[in-house]
Design a protein around this motif. Sequence first.
Motif, PDB file in Angstrom:
ATOM      1  N   THR A 171       0.855  -1.195   0.000  1.00 16.22           N
ATOM      2  CA  THR A 171       0.000   0.000   0.000  1.00 16.22           C
ATOM      3  C   THR A 171       0.891   1.245   0.000  1.00 16.22           C
ATOM      4  N   ARG A 172       0.363   2.298  -0.585  1.00 11.69           N
ATOM      5  CA  ARG A 172       1.135   3.535  -0.706  1.00 11.69           C
ATOM      6  C   ARG A 172       1.029   4.404   0.553  1.00 11.69           C
ATOM      7  N   GLU A 173      -0.050   4.237   1.281  1.00 13.07           N
ATOM      8  CA  GLU A 173      -0.293   5.086   2.433  1.00 13.07           C
ATOM      9  C   GLU A 173       0.784   4.902   3.502  1.00 13.07           C
ATOM     10  N   GLY A 174       1.188   6.005   4.079  1.00 13.90           N
ATOM     11  CA  GLY A 174       2.112   5.968   5.203  1.00 13.90           C
ATOM     12  C   GLY A 174       3.578   5.860   4.837  1.00 13.90           C
ATOM     13  N   LEU A 175       3.901   5.783   3.554  1.00 16.84           N
ATOM     14  CA  LEU A 175       5.307   5.644   3.177  1.00 16.84           C
ATOM     15  C   LEU A 175       6.066   6.969   3.285  1.00 16.84           C
ATOM     16  N   VAL A 176       5.340   8.068   3.112  1.00 20.17           N
ATOM     17  CA  VAL A 176       5.964   9.395   3.192  1.00 20.17           C
ATOM     18  C   VAL A 176       5.380  10.151   4.377  1.00 20.17           C
ATOM     19  N   ASN A 177       6.263  10.563   5.283  1.00 21.66           N
ATOM     20  CA  ASN A 177       5.843  11.359   6.430  1.00 21.66           C
ATOM     21  C   ASN A 177       5.965  12.836   6.045  1.00 21.66           C
ATOM     22  N   GLU A 178       4.840  13.535   5.931  1.00 22.44           N
ATOM     23  CA  GLU A 178       4.836  14.904   5.439  1.00 22.44           C
ATOM     24  C   GLU A 178       4.383  15.882   6.514  1.00 22.44           C
ATOM     25  N   THR A 179       5.070  17.026   6.568  1.00 18.74           N
ATOM     26  CA  THR A 179       4.686  18.114   7.457  1.00 18.74           C
ATOM     27  C   THR A 179       4.648  19.402   6.645  1.00 18.74           C
ATOM     28  N   ASP A 180       3.516  20.053   6.600  1.00 20.16           N
ATOM     29  CA  ASP A 180       3.363  21.326   5.884  1.00 20.16           C
ATOM     30  C   ASP A 180       2.743  22.335   6.836  1.00 20.16           C
ATOM     31  N   ILE A 181       3.432  23.453   7.025  1.00 17.74           N
ATOM     32  CA  ILE A 181       2.966  24.476   7.963  1.00 17.74           C
ATOM     33  C   ILE A 181       2.953  25.835   7.276  1.00 17.74           C
ATOM     34  N   THR A 182       1.798  26.489   7.303  1.00 19.63           N
ATOM     35  CA  THR A 182       1.724  27.883   6.865  1.00 19.63           C
ATOM     36  C   THR A 182       2.140  28.753   8.036  1.00 19.63           C
ATOM     37  N   LEU A 183       3.128  29.597   7.827  1.00 19.18           N
ATOM     38  CA  LEU A 183       3.735  30.350   8.916  1.00 19.18           C
ATOM     39  C   LEU A 183       3.227  31.788   8.959  1.00 19.18           C
ATOM     40  N   LYS A 184       2.866  32.228  10.133  1.00 20.55           N
ATOM     41  CA  LYS A 184       2.617  33.637  10.398  1.00 20.55           C
ATOM     42  C   LYS A 184       3.803  34.189  11.192  1.00 20.55           C
ATOM     43  N   ARG A 185       3.808  35.487  11.394  1.00 20.69           N
ATOM     44  CA  ARG A 185       4.958  36.095  12.073  1.00 20.69           C
ATOM     45  C   ARG A 185       5.206  35.480  13.446  1.00 20.69           C
ATOM     46  N   GLN A 186       4.157  35.216  14.207  1.00 19.53           N
ATOM     47  CA  GLN A 186       4.329  34.640  15.536  1.00 19.53           C
ATOM     48  C   GLN A 186       4.892  33.225  15.455  1.00 19.53           C
ATOM     49  N   ASP A 187       4.469  32.450  14.449  1.00 13.09           N
ATOM     50  CA  ASP A 187       5.007  31.100  14.266  1.00 13.09           C
ATOM     51  C   ASP A 187       6.507  31.148  13.982  1.00 13.09           C
TER      52      ASP A 187
END
Length: 255
Positions: free
Chosen positions: A172-188
């Motif tokens: 299965t393809r699911e779970g093979l890639v661990n992805e993190t995507d964050i939209t950043l604001k100034r405080q972040d």
Amino acid sequence: MKNIKKFLLIMAMTMALGTSAFAASGFEFLFQLAGGAGVVIPTKEAKDLGIKGEISADADISAQIGYMFQVKDGFGISVLGELGYAWDLYSMGYGSTGVTSIGLGDASPTYSTEEGISISQFYHSFKIGLLPKFNIGVGRKGAIAIGIGGGVKIPISGWFSMQQTSAVESTTREGLVNETDITLKRQDITDMFSPSVIGYMKVTFDYYLFFTDSIAMNFGLYLGGDFGPKMKEVKIGGDSFDIGLQLGFRFGPKA
């Protein structure tokens, strides 16, 4: 009486020479677009994990405002402040985070990945700096300007992405890639990174083509270095070295 006349004569000559020397001095304003690409230089902590620097890129819209002092005919020094908007991209990683599949006939495909990591960051920033320039007149309608300066870019918003894979095979393809995507604001950005601003240095080489005594088009090249944000906890991040082109209009006296 003779001493007074001598003093007045010296003063008059000094004022005349000073007026002549700075006759072409005056307010200077330059509006330009710039953009280029380069390479990321990762931190020691990133290198220890095998992370290598990849592509960096930058673009900006800026105004340079200040005053040009003519030292002598054909040579002047400009003291310019720089304000504008900047966009910067930094990418780094190792290995491959792609997913491949193998399937024979009617058999279900097998998915596989290699060990890899890919990190990308980009920022929208307010840019402020100082850029002194040495201006040299070339012919009747041209001038060359060499600038050396720097300042800070203050990220207002941005985006952080990380993809990570291990060397595995799966049906299965699911779970093979661990992805993190964050939209950043100034405080972040302030919470996650240190420093939370981007220091920069640059050297510029410009050619001014004058249409009138005070209006010119600018064609230029720059070499720049950024001191990019690093993750606070693990100090992973990088600096960059970029080469780019710039194009704009200049309003001010010719050297």
